[in-house]
Design a protein around this motif. Structure first.
Motif, PDB file in Angstrom:
ATOM      1  N   TYR A  28       5.658  -2.288   0.178  1.00 27.12           N
ATOM      2  CA  TYR A  28       6.207  -0.941  -0.017  1.00 27.12           C
ATOM      3  C   TYR A  28       6.360  -0.635  -1.504  1.00 27.12           C
ATOM      4  O   TYR A  28       5.972   0.419  -1.980  1.00 27.12           O
ATOM      5  N   CYS A  29       6.933  -1.619  -2.247  1.00 32.71           N
ATOM      6  CA  CYS A  29       7.128  -1.456  -3.683  1.00 32.71           C
ATOM      7  C   CYS A  29       7.468  -2.808  -4.291  1.00 32.71           C
ATOM      8  O   CYS A  29       8.526  -3.373  -3.987  1.00 32.71           O
ATOM      9  N   PRO A  30       6.599  -3.362  -5.142  1.00 30.11           N
ATOM     10  CA  PRO A  30       6.884  -4.666  -5.749  1.00 30.11           C
ATOM     11  C   PRO A  30       8.217  -4.702  -6.513  1.00 30.11           C
ATOM     12  O   PRO A  30       8.910  -5.717  -6.502  1.00 30.11           O
ATOM     13  N   HIS A  31       8.567  -3.584  -7.154  1.00 26.18           N
ATOM     14  CA  HIS A  31       9.835  -3.561  -7.894  1.00 26.18           C
ATOM     15  C   HIS A  31      11.028  -3.636  -6.932  1.00 26.18           C
ATOM     16  O   HIS A  31      12.014  -4.309  -7.208  1.00 26.18           O
ATOM     17  N   ARG A  32      10.924  -2.930  -5.803  1.00 27.28           N
ATOM     18  CA  ARG A  32      11.975  -3.003  -4.773  1.00 27.28           C
ATOM     19  C   ARG A  32      12.122  -4.446  -4.288  1.00 27.28           C
ATOM     20  O   ARG A  32      13.223  -4.947  -4.154  1.00 27.28           O
ATOM     21  N   PHE A  33      10.980  -5.106  -4.009  1.00 30.64           N
ATOM     22  CA  PHE A  33      11.027  -6.516  -3.600  1.00 30.64           C
ATOM     23  C   PHE A  33      11.792  -7.335  -4.632  1.00 30.64           C
ATOM     24  O   PHE A  33      12.673  -8.121  -4.290  1.00 30.64           O
ATOM     25  N   TRP A  34      11.448  -7.163  -5.918  1.00 31.48           N
ATOM     26  CA  TRP A  34      12.096  -7.955  -6.965  1.00 31.48           C
ATOM     27  C   TRP A  34      13.600  -7.715  -6.981  1.00 31.48           C
ATOM     28  O   TRP A  34      14.383  -8.673  -7.062  1.00 31.48           O
ATOM     29  N   ARG A  35      14.015  -6.458  -6.913  1.00 28.86           N
ATOM     30  CA  ARG A  35      15.453  -6.154  -6.935  1.00 28.86           C
ATOM     31  C   ARG A  35      16.178  -6.799  -5.756  1.00 28.86           C
ATOM     32  O   ARG A  35      17.273  -7.331  -5.919  1.00 28.86           O
TER      33      ARG A  35
END
Length: 196
Positions: free
Chosen positions: A16-23
């Motif tokens: 969905y969103c790599p940045h969301r995964f990281w957060r």
């Protein structure tokens, strides 16, 4: 953190969103909104541990899955078995979206089931609570390759401790982490600094 087990659900968030995964999975940040609260309520109902025979179909709920090969771990909402064939069924609160992130989560469950049972999983399902319908997911080579590529990308982020860039898209509209991420604000600040 090499060889760390990663959550099956993380493939959904990464896609969905790599940045969301990281957060969520690296920085342990999470904020609820109406969508996440509805999803949590649905999964509380679904994750009642138990099994049930419906004619030829055996259902088991809230079972943990693991793959040593792919370093995956997580809980399946529902696994159905019929004549020695297994089908993962993932529950989602809304309706079918425009993206394949839910499908990748089903494929990750299938990879675990295959390793745990020694059988091949050809099909899975996503049950959308809003429409009360199941969407069939053909677990083909293309989806398998996408899931494996996502697993490798997630492992690389974890091992190298990199932070994927926050990029604005229409997916941001429903994201519970939007106010923490603010991808549009960061772009505006960068443009402002470049113009100075």
């Amino acid at each position: 953190m090499k060889n760390q087990l990663i959550s099956i659900a993380s493939l959904n968030h990464y896609s969905y969103c790599p940045h969301r995964f990281w957060r969520m999975f690296c920085a342990s940040e999470f904020t609820d909104n109406q969508y996440t609260i509805n999803g949590t309520t649905l999964h509380e109902r679904v994750h009642t541990v138990g099994d049930l025979n419906l004619g030829e179909t055996w259902q088991i709920r809230a079972i943990y899955l693991k793959s040593e090969q792919y370093k995956l771990i997580g809980k399946a909402d529902l696994i159905e078995a019929e004549n020695g064939t297994f089908y993962p069924v993932e529950y989602k609160r809304g309706k079918k979206g425009e993206w394949a992130n839910d499908e990748l989560q089903v494929v990750a469950q299938a990879l675990c089931i295959e390793e745990m049972t020694g059988t091949h999983v050809h099909t899975g399902y996503i049950y959308y609570a809003q429409t009360h319908q199941r969407q069939e997911v053909e677990i083909n080579s293309s989806l398998r390759q996408s899931a494996i590529a996502s697993i490798k990308a997630i492992q690389e982020i974890i091992e190298k401790e990199t932070i994927p860039k926050a990029e604005y898209s229409k997916k941001c509209k429903g994201c519970s982490l939007y106010s923490a991420c603010l991808p549009m604000a960061k772009d505006k600040i960068n443009r402002y600094q470049e113009e100075k």
